[in-house]
Design a protein around this motif. Structure first.
Motif, mmCIF file in Angstrom:
data_model
loop_
_atom_site.group_PDB
_atom_site.id
_atom_site.type_symbol
_atom_site.label_atom_id
_atom_site.label_comp_id
_atom_site.label_asym_id
_atom_site.label_seq_id
_atom_site.Cartn_x
_atom_site.Cartn_y
_atom_site.Cartn_z
ATOM 1 N N HIS A 184 0.650 -2.067 -8.182
ATOM 2 C CA HIS A 184 0.297 -1.490 -6.658
ATOM 3 C C HIS A 184 -1.171 -1.027 -7.238
ATOM 4 O O HIS A 184 -1.659 -0.047 -7.819
ATOM 5 N N SER A 193 -0.229 -3.547 -0.723
ATOM 6 C CA SER A 193 0.978 -3.306 -1.755
ATOM 7 C C SER A 193 1.621 -3.017 -1.497
ATOM 8 O O SER A 193 3.147 -3.045 -2.009
ATOM 9 N N ARG A 219 5.956 -2.912 -1.646
ATOM 10 C CA ARG A 219 7.156 -1.286 -1.698
ATOM 11 C C ARG A 219 7.599 -1.199 -0.696
ATOM 12 O O ARG A 219 9.250 -1.174 -0.570
ATOM 13 N N THR A 223 -4.187 -6.619 -6.668
ATOM 14 C CA THR A 223 -2.635 -6.147 -6.509
ATOM 15 C C THR A 223 -2.223 -6.574 -5.550
ATOM 16 O O THR A 223 -3.132 -6.916 -4.876
ATOM 17 N N PRO A 224 -0.643 -6.974 -4.811
ATOM 18 C CA PRO A 224 0.524 -6.514 -6.831
ATOM 19 C C PRO A 224 0.566 -7.110 -6.878
ATOM 20 O O PRO A 224 0.590 -8.756 -7.408
#
Lengths: 226, 226
Positions: free
Chosen positions: A6, A13, A17, A50-51
């Protein structure tokens, strides 16, 4: 152990999370700097973005859209999409609103101009932030805050009665703009109240602890009673 | 009867029309001009964007991302996402590649500049196409065609052995650029061969019959042996 590649300030990202923590799935966060186009990241995701989630069995899931759906399919506990077709359609419409429309209208104009452009080394003689883009971003965010206020005036959370991926996507985008100090909370009480409720969730705390070298969020940024 | 509000030249509308036909789901196509911001469309989707699906039972699903997932969940026959987690992750990664990256790199630069900008009445004194954007779009499309060729050199279809939503998303985007005459097929044999296979599917035929007032696709556009 499950790993998440991330970039700590990237809205998409952040939303993964938060989703992982809401679902109580442990993971090792691996910080990436996508603009460096690291070979190891490019092998996991050819777009270099990312992610990227890597499961313990080796399964690679690249991109927030794919990871978001994958986690809901693979782990039924703590569902975040909604249970029936109408709720799921509404959650996905709003994810697309925030990761699509909000990102184009606001995040591209503010986060990209103020920070990403420099990190990616973009731009020629005029590498500074484009003031027209910043003006547009600051005007556009008000429409989105009004829309959030309108929604939570009618519902407990953005997609309905339940906390969902729509709240996560919206709060992840807003958190980055808030880090830059560009959210006019004082004029949008409904949106502010909703965001305070999201901020107070344990899943959101690690996000608010992240900073970036050479930058500093405004004092209210990590304050739960802002 | 099921209805699809769509804009015939929009890649995301095209991808849902193709998906519905691949799944053998009847629908009534309702042509929209999103730039007119018609009240009836805004009530179905507050963003004012197409596509919007309305099921016979009244369920409204707004936006290609939500409709694409909804159709796979609600109608299991003729699956287009893949059967296991790895296949589904790969299909979704590529949908995001084409509806995200390709759309930003290519479609925004060519379709937006050459046609949408005029329809939406955007721009001030310089309402014509931005030549820098068009140059960028024409350069960027080569990277995407190379990537398609690379993928089908290793796989039967974009996401693997099976025809999927990834092929549909990619072909829907490309079909609009091809309508403008801006796909350099002659330099990308692998991508051309893959696109010819998609074009020959019955689901794709209605797309190729659509035209827009005042515009004309190149002669090869609807030709299956182009």
């Amino acid at each position: 152990m499950r790993a998440l590649h991330h970039f700590s300030l990237q809205p998409r990202s952040r939303r993964i999370r938060i989703q992982l923590r809401e679902k109580k799935l442990d993971f090792e966060p691996l910080a990436e700097r996508p603009w460096e186009r690291r070979d190891g990241l490019l092998r996991l995701n050819p777009s270099g973005e990312t992610p990227v989630l890597v499961e313990e069995n080796g399964l690679v899931v690249a991109g927030a859209a794919a990871i978001g759906e994958y986690l809901e399919e693979a782990y039924e506990e703590n569902p975040l999409l909604g249970r029936d077709a109408a709720a799921r359609a509404e959650t996905r419409r709003l994810i697309d609103w925030f990761d699509g429309k909000f990102e184009r209208d606001v995040t591209q104009n503010l986060f990209h101009e103020k920070l990403l452009k420099r990190l990616y080394g973009l731009g020629g003689p005029d590498t500074g932030p484009n003031s027209g883009a910043i003006r547009a971003g600051k005007a556009n965010i008000r429409i989105h805050l009004d829309y959030i206020s309108w929604l939570v005036d009618r519902r407990n959370w953005l997609a309905g009665a339940f906390f969902s991926l729509a709240d996560i996507a919206a709060a992840a985008q807003l958190s980055v703009i808030d880090y830059l100090g560009d959210v006019p909370w004082e004029d949008h009480a409904g949106a502010k109240d909703w965001y305070a409720r999201v901020k107070s969730r344990p899943s959101f705390r690690p996000i608010l602890a992240d900073t970036w070298p050479g930058t500093q969020p405004p004092p209210h940024y990590a304050d739960l009673d802002f």
